[in-house]
Write a protein that holds these residues in place. Structure first.
Motif, PDB file in Angstrom:
ATOM      1  N   TYR A 196      11.534  -0.044   3.096  1.00 44.63           N
ATOM      2  CA  TYR A 196      10.637  -0.695   2.146  1.00 44.63           C
ATOM      3  C   TYR A 196       9.209  -0.538   2.656  1.00 44.63           C
ATOM      4  N   LEU A 197       8.369   0.089   1.843  1.00 52.46           N
ATOM      5  CA  LEU A 197       6.959   0.306   2.181  1.00 52.46           C
ATOM      6  C   LEU A 197       6.099  -0.251   1.048  1.00 52.46           C
ATOM      7  N   THR A 198       4.842  -0.542   1.339  1.00 55.95           N
ATOM      8  CA  THR A 198       3.946  -0.998   0.271  1.00 55.95           C
ATOM      9  C   THR A 198       2.681  -0.140   0.235  1.00 55.95           C
ATOM     10  N   ARG A 199       1.799  -0.451  -0.679  1.00 55.36           N
ATOM     11  CA  ARG A 199       0.696   0.444  -0.995  1.00 55.36           C
ATOM     12  C   ARG A 199      -0.652  -0.074  -0.485  1.00 55.36           C
ATOM     13  N   ALA A 200      -1.617   0.812  -0.484  1.00 54.66           N
ATOM     14  CA  ALA A 200      -3.010   0.427  -0.194  1.00 54.66           C
ATOM     15  C   ALA A 200      -3.904   1.498  -0.795  1.00 54.66           C
ATOM     16  N   LYS A 201      -5.184   1.203  -0.850  1.00 51.18           N
ATOM     17  CA  LYS A 201      -6.172   2.206  -1.271  1.00 51.18           C
ATOM     18  C   LYS A 201      -7.048   2.505  -0.059  1.00 51.18           C
ATOM     19  N   VAL A 202      -7.229   3.773   0.251  1.00 47.25           N
ATOM     20  CA  VAL A 202      -8.129   4.157   1.350  1.00 47.25           C
ATOM     21  C   VAL A 202      -9.183   5.087   0.760  1.00 47.25           C
ATOM     22  N   ASP A 203     -10.429   4.628   0.748  1.00 47.05           N
ATOM     23  CA  ASP A 203     -11.525   5.401   0.138  1.00 47.05           C
ATOM     24  C   ASP A 203     -11.141   5.880  -1.263  1.00 47.05           C
ATOM     25  N   GLY A 204     -10.544   5.001  -2.016  1.00 43.05           N
ATOM     26  CA  GLY A 204     -10.182   5.334  -3.392  1.00 43.05           C
ATOM     27  C   GLY A 204      -8.896   6.128  -3.521  1.00 43.05           C
ATOM     28  N   LYS A 205      -8.291   6.525  -2.395  1.00 43.16           N
ATOM     29  CA  LYS A 205      -7.057   7.321  -2.475  1.00 43.16           C
ATOM     30  C   LYS A 205      -5.838   6.409  -2.371  1.00 43.16           C
TER      31      LYS A 205
ATOM     32  N   HIS B 235      15.858   3.672  13.996  1.00 39.06           N
ATOM     33  CA  HIS B 235      15.504   3.202  12.639  1.00 39.06           C
ATOM     34  C   HIS B 235      14.254   3.936  12.149  1.00 39.06           C
ATOM     35  N   MET B 236      13.279   4.076  13.027  1.00 39.35           N
ATOM     36  CA  MET B 236      12.027   4.743  12.634  1.00 39.35           C
ATOM     37  C   MET B 236      12.329   6.190  12.220  1.00 39.35           C
ATOM     38  N   ASP B 237      13.166   6.857  13.010  1.00 38.92           N
ATOM     39  CA  ASP B 237      13.499   8.259  12.702  1.00 38.92           C
ATOM     40  C   ASP B 237      14.253   8.360  11.375  1.00 38.92           C
ATOM     41  N   LYS B 238      15.187   7.422  11.182  1.00 39.75           N
ATOM     42  CA  LYS B 238      15.976   7.450   9.935  1.00 39.75           C
ATOM     43  C   LYS B 238      15.038   7.240   8.726  1.00 39.75           C
ATOM     44  N   ALA B 239      14.102   6.307   8.897  1.00 45.55           N
ATOM     45  CA  ALA B 239      13.166   6.031   7.805  1.00 45.55           C
ATOM     46  C   ALA B 239      12.298   7.261   7.520  1.00 45.55           C
ATOM     47  N   TRP B 240      11.815   7.891   8.550  1.00 45.00           N
ATOM     48  CA  TRP B 240      10.932   9.058   8.396  1.00 45.00           C
ATOM     49  C   TRP B 240      11.696  10.217   7.762  1.00 45.00           C
ATOM     50  N   THR B 241      12.946  10.408   8.162  1.00 51.43           N
ATOM     51  CA  THR B 241      13.767  11.466   7.552  1.00 51.43           C
ATOM     52  C   THR B 241      13.913  11.207   6.054  1.00 51.43           C
ATOM     53  N   ARG B 242      14.148   9.935   5.708  1.00 48.71           N
ATOM     54  CA  ARG B 242      14.325   9.591   4.285  1.00 48.71           C
ATOM     55  C   ARG B 242      13.021   9.842   3.514  1.00 48.71           C
ATOM     56  N   VAL B 243      11.890   9.482   4.128  1.00 53.10           N
ATOM     57  CA  VAL B 243      10.595   9.706   3.466  1.00 53.10           C
ATOM     58  C   VAL B 243      10.415  11.204   3.207  1.00 53.10           C
TER      59      VAL B 243
ATOM     60  N   GLY C 248      19.785 -11.102  -5.760  1.00 51.80           N
ATOM     61  CA  GLY C 248      18.372 -11.237  -6.148  1.00 51.80           C
ATOM     62  C   GLY C 248      17.444 -11.397  -4.953  1.00 51.80           C
ATOM     63  N   LEU C 249      17.933 -11.094  -3.771  1.00 49.77           N
ATOM     64  CA  LEU C 249      17.083 -11.268  -2.584  1.00 49.77           C
ATOM     65  C   LEU C 249      16.565  -9.938  -2.051  1.00 49.77           C
ATOM     66  N   THR C 250      15.369 -10.009  -1.510  1.00 51.90           N
ATOM     67  CA  THR C 250      14.803  -8.903  -0.738  1.00 51.90           C
ATOM     68  C   THR C 250      14.992  -9.279   0.722  1.00 51.90           C
ATOM     69  N   HIS C 251      15.460  -8.333   1.508  1.00 54.99           N
ATOM     70  CA  HIS C 251      15.906  -8.686   2.862  1.00 54.99           C
ATOM     71  C   HIS C 251      14.794  -8.479   3.889  1.00 54.99           C
ATOM     72  N   TRP C 252      14.038  -9.548   4.065  1.00 53.17           N
ATOM     73  CA  TRP C 252      12.853  -9.512   4.937  1.00 53.17           C
ATOM     74  C   TRP C 252      13.215  -9.291   6.401  1.00 53.17           C
ATOM     75  N   GLN C 253      14.456  -9.579   6.767  1.00 56.53           N
ATOM     76  CA  GLN C 253      14.835  -9.429   8.179  1.00 56.53           C
ATOM     77  C   GLN C 253      15.480  -8.068   8.458  1.00 56.53           C
ATOM     78  N   HIS C 254      15.550  -7.215   7.458  1.00 53.94           N
ATOM     79  CA  HIS C 254      16.125  -5.873   7.618  1.00 53.94           C
ATOM     80  C   HIS C 254      15.247  -5.072   8.577  1.00 53.94           C
ATOM     81  N   PRO C 255      15.848  -4.345   9.528  1.00 57.37           N
ATOM     82  CA  PRO C 255      14.992  -3.605  10.481  1.00 57.37           C
ATOM     83  C   PRO C 255      14.067  -2.602   9.810  1.00 57.37           C
ATOM     84  N   MET C 256      14.464  -2.110   8.619  1.00 58.62           N
ATOM     85  CA  MET C 256      13.596  -1.103   7.992  1.00 58.62           C
ATOM     86  C   MET C 256      12.716  -1.690   6.875  1.00 58.62           C
ATOM     87  N   PHE C 257      12.422  -2.969   7.023  1.00 57.94           N
ATOM     88  CA  PHE C 257      11.426  -3.621   6.161  1.00 57.94           C
ATOM     89  C   PHE C 257      10.058  -3.323   6.787  1.00 57.94           C
ATOM     90  N   PHE C 258       9.342  -2.385   6.174  1.00 61.59           N
ATOM     91  CA  PHE C 258       8.024  -1.991   6.704  1.00 61.59           C
ATOM     92  C   PHE C 258       6.909  -2.373   5.717  1.00 61.59           C
TER      93      PHE C 258
END
Ligand SMILES: Cc1ncc(COP(=O)(O)O)c(C=O)c1O
Length: 472
Positions: free
Chosen positions: A428-437, A453-461, A67-77
């Motif tokens: 793990y990514l989160t959301r925002a609104k930019v000019d309504g988008k 890690h950054m490359d792996k994350a971007w490939t997955r995205v 039941g935990l979210t892993h805040w210390q994971h390198p790919m917690f963005f």
């Protein structure tokens, strides 16, 4: 539990934590449980008889870990980082082991004096004015509430402490629409009230619109209100915007308004001389908050509130019943007068461990690297024909969206992209609104984060985005 059992399980738990740190990348970042899962699995009453540590630790693995979210994971963005570190964990063990309550100097002189000295170190390392003095609070929300309470009392000439100050004209408070919700909450809780909180729009640069601030203060004065408290945000939560501290400071000075700076996240970047542009004008601030528990490897919770006029600040919190009088009262720092709580954890210990074990140079290099990694990824995304960089990079934060040619409902596509990424568990990514988008926020700041890690994350995205385009 005798000391023998304590020692045995202490070693076992340190091994457990070290293994967790080594293996964290094997966990899915987000919990995969559904609401109520743990509640269903837990007994509804505490046990009458002692249970074994083995049973408790087995349940830690079986019930708690899933039941935990892993805040210390390198790919917690997601959100902002809240990074811990081995020295901070060890200091937390000592803090708990000592069980010291540093409510005032006499109840543990070392806890008080270490806090004073470590916060002087931090203030100087961040390039803050030497007349700032610091106090550790649990969170930025508490720090900002304390600043608001002090602002209210200073404005009321401390009448609020006597009779509530209701007979005096309404006070007003100001912050940008991008200010963290803790600012509005502080204004509500300190008694200024929602009706007297002015959320000022931001301009094109993401900072509070100065012309609107001036006009709003003028209108409040014409109504007979008393402007009391203003928050300038450095590194706003959603999109990392920066208010113009210098200009806001001049306005606050003209109207005797308490200026509080919320640099909860971005404050750690002040370790870097090249980022100190954001505090031009800090001389006009009455208080500032920054959270070592966000970006400075100091396990949550550790928020530092710096104040300029300690006398004006502590006057709002000082109360001295007979049972708290000591021989040194009035001659020493009693941090119980610097905030709401009487009891105080020995939090300065972990900040001391972190600053000493890493040294300022390594902490600076870590933050510099995060900013560099964020800039490189933002540039990569910007260069991709199917993606659009919407914000930043601002320090180590940027926001983007997926907008392949021919997409009809880009917001829905990005909603789907974000939820699929987060179900996937690689990053793990989160959301925002930019000019309504609808936008996707990418916040960089983890321990042990590398370009790989950054490359792996971007490939997955990109893979998930491509799958979505093919199936939609
Ligand atoms: C700019 C800013 N201020 C305040 C806060 C609140 O911090 P805390 O959780 O320490 O209360 C946050 C949290 O992310 C933040 O980003």
């Amino acid at each position: 539990m005798d000391s023998e059992e304590f020692r045995r399980y202490g070693h076992e738990i340190v091994d457990w934590i070290a293994r967790y740190m080594d293996e964290i990348e094997h966990y899915p970042i987000r919990a995969r449980t559904s609401p109520g899962d743990l509640l269903k699995a837990l007994p509804t009453a505490a046990p009458e008889t002692p249970e074994s540590m083995d049973a408790i630790l087995a349940d830690m693995d079986r019930l708690i870990m899933p039941g935990l979210t892993h805040w210390q994971h390198p790919m917690f963005f997601a959100y902002f980082p809240s990074i811990s570190s081995p020295p901070a964990v060890l200091a937390e063990m000592l803090t708990a082991g000592l069980g010291v309550n540093g409510m005032m100097w006499e109840t543990s002189p070392a806890a008080t004096e270490l806090e004073t000295r470590v916060l002087e170190w931090l203030r100087d390392a961040l390039g803050l004015p030497s007349d700032f003095e610091g106090v550790i609070q649990d969170t930025a929300s508490t720090s900002t509430l304390c600043a608001a309470l002090a602002a209210r009392e200073r404005t009321l000439n401390y009448r609020g402490l006597e009779d509530g100050g209701a007979a005096i004209a309404p006070l007003t408070a100001y912050g940008s629409i991008e200010a963290h919700s803790s600012v509005e909450k502080a204004v509500l809780l300190c008694g200024i009230g929602r009706a007297h909180y002015r959320a000022i729009p931001t301009g094109a640069d993401g900072g509070l619109d100065l012309a609107v601030l001036k006009a709003t203060i003028k209108a409040d004065l014409e109504l007979g209100h008393i402007p009391a408290f203003c928050v300038a945000t450095l590194g706003a939560t959603a999109l990392g915007g920066f208010d113009d501290l210098k200009a806001i400071g001049a306005i606050c000075r003209d109207h005797n308004i308490w200026l509080h700076v919320d640099a909860a996240w971005a404050g750690s970047a002040l370790l870097l001389p090249e980022q100190r542009w954001m505090i031009a004008g800090i001389e006009a601030a009455d208080s500032m908050v920054m959270n070592p528990h966000k970006w400075l490897r100091t396990t949550v919770d550790c928020s530092v509130l710096f104040v300029r006029d300690v006398g004006a600040y502590t006057r709002a919190f000082t109360i001295l019943p007979e049972y708290l009088k000591t021989a040194e009262t009035g001659q020493v720092t009693d941090y119980r007068d610097w905030g709401i709580a009487l009891g105080r954890r020995f939090r300065s210990l972990k900040l001391w461990f972190v600053l000493r074990r890493y040294g300022l140079h390594e902490l600076r290099e870590m933050i510099r690297e995060h900013i560099r990694l964020a800039a490189a990824m933002a540039a990569t995304i910007d260069a991709h024909p199917d993606f659009e960089l919407l914000i930043g990079p601002r320090l180590a934060l940027f926001a983007f969206r997926y907008c392949p040619a021919g997409a009809t409902d880009t917001d829905a596509l990005n909603e789907a992209l974000l939820s699929t990424i987060n179900r996937d568990g690689t990053l793990y990514l989160t959301r925002a609104k930019v000019d309504g988008k609808m936008a996707i926020r990418w916040s960089v700041g983890q321990n042990n984060l590398t370009a790989q890690h950054m490359d792996k994350a971007w490939t997955r995205v990109q893979d998930i985005a491509g799958d979505l385009s093919r199936t939609s």
